[in-house]
Every structure is written in structure tokens, then in C-alpha cells.
Design a protein around this motif. Structure first.
Motif, PDB file in Angstrom:
ATOM      1  N   GLU A  76      47.126  -9.346  -2.400  1.00 58.34           N
ATOM      2  CA  GLU A  76      48.510  -9.390  -1.936  1.00 58.34           C
ATOM      3  C   GLU A  76      49.277  -8.113  -2.247  1.00 58.34           C
ATOM      4  N   HIS A  77      48.761  -7.308  -3.140  1.00 56.02           N
ATOM      5  CA  HIS A  77      49.426  -6.060  -3.504  1.00 56.02           C
ATOM      6  C   HIS A  77      49.092  -4.907  -2.549  1.00 56.02           C
ATOM      7  N   VAL A  78      48.242  -5.166  -1.554  1.00 59.55           N
ATOM      8  CA  VAL A  78      47.818  -4.115  -0.622  1.00 59.55           C
ATOM      9  C   VAL A  78      48.296  -4.458   0.780  1.00 59.55           C
ATOM     10  N   SER A  79      48.990  -3.529   1.398  1.00 54.53           N
ATOM     11  CA  SER A  79      49.391  -3.682   2.798  1.00 54.53           C
ATOM     12  C   SER A  79      48.608  -2.676   3.629  1.00 54.53           C
ATOM     13  N   THR A  80      47.942  -3.159   4.660  1.00 52.21           N
ATOM     14  CA  THR A  80      47.200  -2.268   5.553  1.00 52.21           C
ATOM     15  C   THR A  80      47.934  -2.078   6.881  1.00 52.21           C
ATOM     16  N   ARG A  81      49.201  -2.407   6.900  1.00 47.00           N
ATOM     17  CA  ARG A  81      49.998  -2.133   8.100  1.00 47.00           C
ATOM     18  C   ARG A  81      49.990  -0.635   8.362  1.00 47.00           C
ATOM     19  N   TYR A  82      50.159  -0.280   9.603  1.00 50.15           N
ATOM     20  CA  TYR A  82      50.048   1.123  10.001  1.00 50.15           C
ATOM     21  C   TYR A  82      50.894   2.041   9.114  1.00 50.15           C
ATOM     22  N   GLN A  83      52.139   1.668   8.873  1.00 48.95           N
ATOM     23  CA  GLN A  83      53.033   2.525   8.097  1.00 48.95           C
ATOM     24  C   GLN A  83      52.661   2.599   6.623  1.00 48.95           C
ATOM     25  N   HIS A  84      51.776   1.694   6.147  1.00 46.62           N
ATOM     26  CA  HIS A  84      51.382   1.668   4.741  1.00 46.62           C
ATOM     27  C   HIS A  84      49.941   2.144   4.513  1.00 46.62           C
ATOM     28  N   ARG A  85      49.245   2.491   5.561  1.00 45.80           N
ATOM     29  CA  ARG A  85      47.819   2.788   5.431  1.00 45.80           C
ATOM     30  C   ARG A  85      47.529   3.924   4.464  1.00 45.80           C
ATOM     31  N   GLN A  86      48.237   5.004   4.575  1.00 45.62           N
ATOM     32  CA  GLN A  86      47.985   6.143   3.690  1.00 45.62           C
ATOM     33  C   GLN A  86      48.134   5.730   2.229  1.00 45.62           C
ATOM     34  N   ALA A  87      49.153   4.959   1.945  1.00 46.31           N
ATOM     35  CA  ALA A  87      49.392   4.507   0.576  1.00 46.31           C
ATOM     36  C   ALA A  87      48.365   3.476   0.126  1.00 46.31           C
ATOM     37  N   SER A  88      47.700   2.804   1.065  1.00 45.30           N
ATOM     38  CA  SER A  88      46.752   1.745   0.716  1.00 45.30           C
ATOM     39  C   SER A  88      45.343   2.249   0.442  1.00 45.30           C
ATOM     40  N   LEU A  89      45.053   3.483   0.795  1.00 47.85           N
ATOM     41  CA  LEU A  89      43.679   3.980   0.716  1.00 47.85           C
ATOM     42  C   LEU A  89      43.062   3.792  -0.667  1.00 47.85           C
ATOM     43  N   GLY A  90      43.732   4.228  -1.706  1.00 48.87           N
ATOM     44  CA  GLY A  90      43.191   4.124  -3.061  1.00 48.87           C
ATOM     45  C   GLY A  90      42.914   2.698  -3.470  1.00 48.87           C
ATOM     46  N   ALA A  91      43.836   1.798  -3.159  1.00 47.08           N
ATOM     47  CA  ALA A  91      43.663   0.393  -3.531  1.00 47.08           C
ATOM     48  C   ALA A  91      42.514  -0.246  -2.754  1.00 47.08           C
ATOM     49  N   VAL A  92      42.407   0.054  -1.484  1.00 41.61           N
ATOM     50  CA  VAL A  92      41.325  -0.513  -0.670  1.00 41.61           C
ATOM     51  C   VAL A  92      39.974  -0.030  -1.182  1.00 41.61           C
ATOM     52  N   VAL A  93      39.867   1.264  -1.432  1.00 41.34           N
ATOM     53  CA  VAL A  93      38.624   1.839  -1.939  1.00 41.34           C
ATOM     54  C   VAL A  93      38.269   1.231  -3.303  1.00 41.34           C
ATOM     55  N   ALA A  94      39.244   1.099  -4.169  1.00 43.04           N
ATOM     56  CA  ALA A  94      38.997   0.522  -5.495  1.00 43.04           C
ATOM     57  C   ALA A  94      38.521  -0.926  -5.388  1.00 43.04           C
ATOM     58  N   LEU A  95      39.118  -1.710  -4.492  1.00 38.37           N
ATOM     59  CA  LEU A  95      38.702  -3.099  -4.311  1.00 38.37           C
ATOM     60  C   LEU A  95      37.264  -3.196  -3.806  1.00 38.37           C
ATOM     61  N   ILE A  96      36.916  -2.349  -2.849  1.00 38.08           N
ATOM     62  CA  ILE A  96      35.548  -2.366  -2.306  1.00 38.08           C
ATOM     63  C   ILE A  96      34.554  -1.981  -3.389  1.00 38.08           C
ATOM     64  N   ALA A  97      34.840  -0.916  -4.112  1.00 39.58           N
ATOM     65  CA  ALA A  97      33.937  -0.466  -5.175  1.00 39.58           C
ATOM     66  C   ALA A  97      33.822  -1.509  -6.280  1.00 39.58           C
ATOM     67  N   GLN A  98      34.931  -2.109  -6.665  1.00 41.76           N
ATOM     68  CA  GLN A  98      34.916  -3.133  -7.715  1.00 41.76           C
ATOM     69  C   GLN A  98      34.055  -4.320  -7.291  1.00 41.76           C
ATOM     70  N   GLN A  99      34.236  -4.784  -6.063  1.00 38.92           N
ATOM     71  CA  GLN A  99      33.452  -5.933  -5.586  1.00 38.92           C
ATOM     72  C   GLN A  99      31.965  -5.586  -5.564  1.00 38.92           C
ATOM     73  N   TYR A 100      31.641  -4.401  -5.075  1.00 35.90           N
ATOM     74  CA  TYR A 100      30.236  -4.007  -5.009  1.00 35.90           C
ATOM     75  C   TYR A 100      29.637  -3.905  -6.414  1.00 35.90           C
ATOM     76  N   ARG A 101      30.366  -3.327  -7.333  1.00 38.39           N
ATOM     77  CA  ARG A 101      29.857  -3.167  -8.695  1.00 38.39           C
ATOM     78  C   ARG A 101      29.721  -4.510  -9.419  1.00 38.39           C
ATOM     79  N   GLU A 102      30.637  -5.441  -9.152  1.00 37.69           N
ATOM     80  CA  GLU A 102      30.558  -6.766  -9.777  1.00 37.69           C
ATOM     81  C   GLU A 102      29.363  -7.555  -9.272  1.00 37.69           C
ATOM     82  N   ARG A 103      29.087  -7.408  -7.983  1.00 37.86           N
ATOM     83  CA  ARG A 103      27.994  -8.179  -7.385  1.00 37.86           C
ATOM     84  C   ARG A 103      27.397  -7.362  -6.238  1.00 37.86           C
TER      85      ARG A 103
END
Length: 169
Positions: A76-103
Motif C-alpha cells: 500500500e505504500h507504493v503507487s505505480t500511477r504514471y505520475q508516481h512511477r519514477q518515485a516508485s522504482l526503488g520500492a518496486v525493485v526492493a519488493l521484487i528482490a526481497q520476495q525472490y531472496r525470501e523464497r
């Protein structure tokens, strides 16, 4: 226009909510057609809406997945709306990496555009070089599509990046 020199903007949206008149003649001309979806219920309604010929074969199959294989997480802390995409990059990447590393396993990550997808994969490559991934590209030919899908095996591990509405969606 309003009386005080201000203009009012209007937007017209056209949606084809009943495609049967357009699809039925084409489906009738086809030798065969395969439609699949997890959401084609109720059957008769969708058959009518899509213009399927009377007597069309309809097969329902059970899901190959068990309920305990599903895990839904909301970011819920990440918005991927067009106007927020640039700001969301770090959070999206961190979530993907965290999920992959956990499992570690096979994952598909879908994005609304190739540009957004490429921004995410560039940052993932930079910040998490240990996370294996492969990505859909613009204008992918059939051989490249097959190679993309062939990366997903019972023993493989990595993240496939694709575009919503594209060949892999």
C-alpha cells in the motif's frame, strides 16, 4: 463553454460492451477458435456477449494450484500511477528482490509499459545483481517468446518481466 470565458473540458469514452455483433461473423468463418479465461462465468452470458456459435464446445478445468500455494501481499505504500512511477522504482525493485531472496523460485512481474519495465530492470540489475531475471522486449519474435517461456522450468529460478496486455499476459 461557460458564460464567463472559461471552457469546460469533456471526455468521451467509447467502450464496446457487447462485442458479439463484431465477433460472431469472424468466429463463424474460423475453422476453430480457443478462448480461455478464469472469468468466463456465467457461461451462457459470456457466450452470448462474445457471439459464440450455438453448440460451441466449452470445457472447464480445475485449477492446478492449491490454496496454500497462494500468498497475497499488498504494498500500500507504493503507487505505480504514471505520475508516481519514477518515485516508485526503488520500492518496486526492493519488493521484487526481497520476495525472490525470501523464497527463490519462478516469478512473473507485469508492468504497464515497456518504459516502466526497463526502468525497473535497469535498477534491479544495478542494485541486486544476484537476482536472475529475463525480460520481454518490444517486437519480440516467436523464437524469443519461446526462449522467454522456456526459462520457466521446474528447477529454474528467476523473475520474468513482461508487459500487461502483451504476449505473456
Amino acid at each position: 463553454a461557460t458564460g464567463r470565458g472559461k471552457t469546460k473540458r469533456s471526455m468521451l469514452c467509447l467502450r464496446n460492451v457487447a462485442p458479439a455483433p463484431f465477433l460472431a461473423p469472424r468466429l463463424k468463418q474460423a475453422r476453430s477458435t480457443v478462448l480461455f479465461s478464469a472469468t468466463l462465468n456465467p457461461r451462457r452470458f459470456h457466450a452470448d456477449m462474445l457471439g459464440l456459435p450455438t453448440g460451441s464446445a466449452w470445457i472447464e478445468v480445475e485449477s492446478p494450484f492449491q490454496a496454500d500455494q497462494l500468498r497475497v501481499c499488498l504494498a500500500e505504500h507504493v503507487s505505480t500511477r504514471y505520475q508516481h512511477r519514477q518515485a516508485s522504482l526503488g520500492a518496486v525493485v526492493a519488493l521484487i528482490a526481497q520476495q525472490y531472496r525470501e523464497r527463490a523460485g519462478n516469478y512473473l512481474a507485469f508492468f504497464s509499459s515497456f518504459d516502466y519495465l526497463q526502468q525497473v530492470t535497469a535498477l534491479l540489475r544495478e542494485q541486486y545483481p544476484d537476482v536472475p531475471f529475463w525480460e520481454q522486449t518490444r517486437g519480440m519474435q516467436e523464437a524469443a517468446r519461446s526462449a522467454f517461456l522456456d526459462r520457466f522450468t521446474e528447477h529454474s529460478k528467476g523473475v520474468g518481466f513482461a508487459v500487461l496486455g502483451g504476449a505473456f499476459a
